[in-house]
Design a protein around this motif. Structure first.
Motif, PDB file in Angstrom:
ATOM      1  N   GLY A   1       8.065 113.638  30.028  1.00  0.00           N
ATOM      2  CA  GLY A   1       7.268 112.462  29.713  1.00  0.00           C
ATOM      3  C   GLY A   1       7.698 111.849  28.403  1.00  0.00           C
ATOM      4  N   ILE A   2       7.790 110.536  28.366  1.00  0.00           N
ATOM      5  CA  ILE A   2       8.071 109.823  27.123  1.00  0.00           C
ATOM      6  C   ILE A   2       7.071 108.677  26.991  1.00  0.00           C
ATOM      7  N   GLN A   3       6.784 108.336  25.764  1.00  0.00           N
ATOM      8  CA  GLN A   3       5.890 107.208  25.510  1.00  0.00           C
ATOM      9  C   GLN A   3       6.458 106.402  24.365  1.00  0.00           C
ATOM     10  N   GLY A   4       6.103 105.142  24.351  1.00  0.00           N
ATOM     11  CA  GLY A   4       6.556 104.286  23.271  1.00  0.00           C
ATOM     12  C   GLY A   4       5.803 102.977  23.262  1.00  0.00           C
ATOM     13  N   ASN A   5       6.073 102.194  22.253  1.00  0.00           N
ATOM     14  CA  ASN A   5       5.500 100.854  22.163  1.00  0.00           C
ATOM     15  C   ASN A   5       6.212  99.960  23.163  1.00  0.00           C
ATOM     16  N   PHE A   6       5.458  99.040  23.760  1.00  0.00           N
ATOM     17  CA  PHE A   6       6.049  98.113  24.721  1.00  0.00           C
ATOM     18  C   PHE A   6       5.589  96.707  24.403  1.00  0.00           C
ATOM     19  N   THR A   7       6.561  95.842  24.120  1.00  0.00           N
ATOM     20  CA  THR A   7       6.288  94.444  23.811  1.00  0.00           C
ATOM     21  C   THR A   7       6.908  93.584  24.905  1.00  0.00           C
ATOM     22  N   PRO A   8       6.088  93.069  25.827  1.00  0.00           N
ATOM     23  CA  PRO A   8       6.645  92.264  26.911  1.00  0.00           C
ATOM     24  C   PRO A   8       7.176  90.922  26.402  1.00  0.00           C
ATOM     25  N   THR A   9       8.148  90.386  27.123  1.00  0.00           N
ATOM     26  CA  THR A   9       8.661  89.052  26.829  1.00  0.00           C
ATOM     27  C   THR A   9       8.253  88.137  27.983  1.00  0.00           C
ATOM     28  N   SER A  10       8.370  86.864  27.761  1.00  0.00           N
ATOM     29  CA  SER A  10       8.018  85.907  28.815  1.00  0.00           C
ATOM     30  C   SER A  10       9.238  85.512  29.642  1.00  0.00           C
ATOM     31  N   LYS A  11      10.381  86.080  29.323  1.00  0.00           N
ATOM     32  CA  LYS A  11      11.618  85.711  30.001  1.00  0.00           C
ATOM     33  C   LYS A  11      12.150  86.867  30.827  1.00  0.00           C
ATOM     34  N   LYS A  12      13.033  86.524  31.741  1.00  0.00           N
ATOM     35  CA  LYS A  12      13.744  87.548  32.496  1.00  0.00           C
ATOM     36  C   LYS A  12      14.974  87.978  31.710  1.00  0.00           C
TER      37      LYS A  12
ATOM     38  N   ASN B   1      18.053  91.764  37.018  1.00  0.00           N
ATOM     39  CA  ASN B   1      17.491  90.639  36.280  1.00  0.00           C
ATOM     40  C   ASN B   1      15.999  90.538  36.617  1.00  0.00           C
ATOM     41  N   GLU B   2      15.156  91.079  35.754  1.00  0.00           N
ATOM     42  CA  GLU B   2      13.710  91.140  35.964  1.00  0.00           C
ATOM     43  C   GLU B   2      12.995  90.705  34.687  1.00  0.00           C
ATOM     44  N   ARG B   3      11.667  90.564  34.771  1.00  0.00           N
ATOM     45  CA  ARG B   3      10.873  90.311  33.568  1.00  0.00           C
ATOM     46  C   ARG B   3      10.887  91.599  32.755  1.00  0.00           C
ATOM     47  N   VAL B   4      11.326  91.517  31.505  1.00  0.00           N
ATOM     48  CA  VAL B   4      11.530  92.706  30.682  1.00  0.00           C
ATOM     49  C   VAL B   4      10.662  92.667  29.421  1.00  0.00           C
ATOM     50  N   GLY B   5      10.690  93.771  28.711  1.00  0.00           N
ATOM     51  CA  GLY B   5      10.041  93.883  27.416  1.00  0.00           C
ATOM     52  C   GLY B   5      10.770  94.950  26.620  1.00  0.00           C
TER      53      GLY B   5
ATOM     54  N   CYS C   1      12.313  96.825  32.398  1.00  0.00           N
ATOM     55  CA  CYS C   1      11.383  96.074  33.244  1.00  0.00           C
ATOM     56  C   CYS C   1       9.945  96.253  32.776  1.00  0.00           C
ATOM     57  N   ALA C   2       9.190  95.176  32.801  1.00  0.00           N
ATOM     58  CA  ALA C   2       7.769  95.261  32.493  1.00  0.00           C
ATOM     59  C   ALA C   2       7.028  95.971  33.618  1.00  0.00           C
TER      60      ALA C   2
END
Length: 97
Positions: A25-36, A45-49, A72-73
């Motif tokens: 198991g791993i955990q971390g901060n996730f900051t989504p972007t509005s772009k692919k 090519n997906e919506r990423v963060g 990928c988000a």
């Protein structure tokens, strides 16, 4: 290939994957972007963060460094897109070493 989920209120992502024959198991901060963009794990090519995990630096108990990748988000989409776990394995290996 892996199980992952987001805690949007805490801006965290959690991932469970098989690594070296064991569930890890791993955990971390996730900051989504509005772009692919191109995901580091599934290479689609997906919506990423930005997924960023902190690890202790070698030889120190007080210093940390961050390792991050754009992934990928949507973990379900990413997991179904993964053709090879090499990139995910390399990321987990770096976090563990």
């Amino acid at each position: 290939m892996f199980l992952g989920w987001n805690d949007t209120s805490a801006q965290k992502k959690f991932i469970i994957a098989k690594h070296d024959g064991k569930l890890t198991g791993i955990q971390g901060n996730f900051t989504p972007t509005s772009k692919k963009g191109i995901c580091a794990f599934c290479h689609q090519n997906e919506r990423v963060g930005l997924f960023k995990a902190d690890i202790k630096t070698k030889g120190s108990t007080d210093n940390f460094r961050a390792i991050g990748q754009y992934i990928c988000a949507d973990s379900l989409t990413c997991s179904s897109n993964v053709q090879s776990t090499n990139r995910l394995d390399a990321f987990i290996h770096e976090l563990k070493s």
